[in-house]
Design a protein around this motif. Structure first.
Motif, PDB file in Angstrom:
ATOM      1  N   LYS A  93      28.997  54.333 -10.946  1.00  0.00           N
ATOM      2  CA  LYS A  93      28.728  53.165 -11.789  1.00  0.00           C
ATOM      3  C   LYS A  93      27.696  52.248 -11.133  1.00  0.00           C
ATOM      4  CE  LYS A  93      30.791  49.093 -13.948  1.00  0.00           C
ATOM      5  NZ  LYS A  93      32.033  48.316 -14.208  1.00  0.00           N
TER       6      LYS A  93
ATOM      7  N   LEU B  43      23.841  51.535 -12.687  1.00  0.00           N
ATOM      8  CA  LEU B  43      23.349  50.187 -12.998  1.00  0.00           C
ATOM      9  C   LEU B  43      22.094  49.851 -12.197  1.00  0.00           C
ATOM     10  CD1 LEU B  43      26.741  48.254 -13.227  1.00  0.00           C
ATOM     11  CD2 LEU B  43      25.216  48.869 -15.116  1.00  0.00           C
TER      12      LEU B  43
ATOM     13  N   SER C  75      32.607  50.707 -19.627  1.00  0.00           N
ATOM     14  CA  SER C  75      32.336  49.624 -18.679  1.00  0.00           C
ATOM     15  C   SER C  75      30.835  49.436 -18.455  1.00  0.00           C
ATOM     16  CB  SER C  75      33.044  49.885 -17.345  1.00  0.00           C
ATOM     17  OG  SER C  75      32.479  50.987 -16.667  1.00  0.00           O
TER      18      SER C  75
ATOM     19  N   ASP D 134      29.660  47.378 -21.249  1.00  0.00           N
ATOM     20  CA  ASP D 134      30.050  45.981 -21.034  1.00  0.00           C
ATOM     21  C   ASP D 134      29.113  45.282 -20.055  1.00  0.00           C
ATOM     22  OD1 ASP D 134      32.157  46.286 -22.768  1.00  0.00           O
ATOM     23  OD2 ASP D 134      33.646  46.666 -21.189  1.00  0.00           O
ATOM     24  N   GLU D 135      28.521  46.061 -19.146  1.00  0.00           N
ATOM     25  CA  GLU D 135      27.583  45.514 -18.165  1.00  0.00           C
ATOM     26  C   GLU D 135      26.172  45.379 -18.739  1.00  0.00           C
ATOM     27  OE1 GLU D 135      28.089  44.434 -15.149  1.00  0.00           O
ATOM     28  OE2 GLU D 135      30.081  45.173 -14.602  1.00  0.00           O
TER      29      GLU D 135
END
Length: 243
Positions: A42, A46, A70, A73-74
């Motif tokens: 993750k 990102l 997730s 969501d980021e």
């Protein structure tokens, strides 16, 4: 086309096999990282912003589907192809807009199909974005002045030496004193594809592909040849306009 890709699976053998198969069967895919930890993956996703992620579902730290949620969501949602040994997760995978869902052991044809599906989806998104800003007319200069052609009325363009001929839906033809490559660039993102060294076609007028004759049949009845070396890219491209 280079597709930056990250692989995530808690089994090292699965990662190695997938990376090997991508190298063998999907040369456009470049694996920049592989991870056995979903948490580490993750953070890297990102940071590195890959185009595509191959993601296992059943992992000890975070399930693949939860990782996909997730990331969204980021604020970053890469294209995801799930790779799993558990067919029951298929419905959940597509709830997070997965490009595809592959079952282990992954067959080479299914792997190639999944990557081609991503490429078509990516091209569709690029075309939609470009079309928001696209002009509706193209100006064709001549010795006596210029012709202003509505782009959506252009069926196809044909190279004639240093001249390019525009064939319009009303059967009118306009000649331009510039080569086809110039107009290929000018019409980029407008729904045109160079199917042959001598032809650029508008997807709006394509009605059939004839495999025996290796040609496209337009709604006007005109047959346009498709070069064999351009066929694969043409089929991927046309997927962007079809359900």
């Amino acid at each position: 086309m280079m597709i930056k890709t990250i692989l995530v699976d808690d089994e090292q053998d699965a990662l190695d096999i997938l990376e090997r198969d991508l190298a063998n069967y999907c040369p456009d895919v470049v694996v920049i990282k592989q991870f056995r930890s979903a948490i580490e993956a993750k953070a890297a996703i990102l940071e590195l912003r890959p185009d595509l992620v191959f993601l296992d579902i059943e992992m000890p730290e975070i399930k693949g589907i939860d990782l996909a949620k997730s990331l969204k969501d980021e604020g970053f949602s890469p294209a995801i192809i799930f790779v799993t040994a558990y067919p029951q997760f298929g419905a959940q995978a597509f709830e997070v807009d997965a490009v595809d869902f592959l079952l282990k052991p992954v067959e080479s044809d299914r792997l190639k199909q999944a990557v081609e599906k991503y490429m078509a989806h990516n091209l569709e998104s690029q075309i939609a974005e470009l079309n928001k800003k696209a002009p509706t007319y193209i100006r064709i200069s001549s010795q006596s002045g210029f012709d202003l052609l509505q782009i959506e009325d252009i069926c196809y363009l044909k190279a004639d030496g240093p001249i390019t001929r525009f064939y319009l839906v009303d059967k009118h033809t306009v000649a331009a004193g510039r080569n086809l490559g110039i107009f290929e660039k000018a019409l980029a993102g407008q729904g045109f594809f160079r199917v042959h060294n001598g032809y650029l076609v508008n997807y709006k007028f394509i009605r059939q592909y004839d495999n025996k004759e290796s040609c496209i049949v337009l709604s006007t009845g005109v047959k346009v040849p498709v070069a064999q070396q351009r066929l694969r890219d043409f089929l991927i491209w046309i997927d962007a306009f079809t359900a």
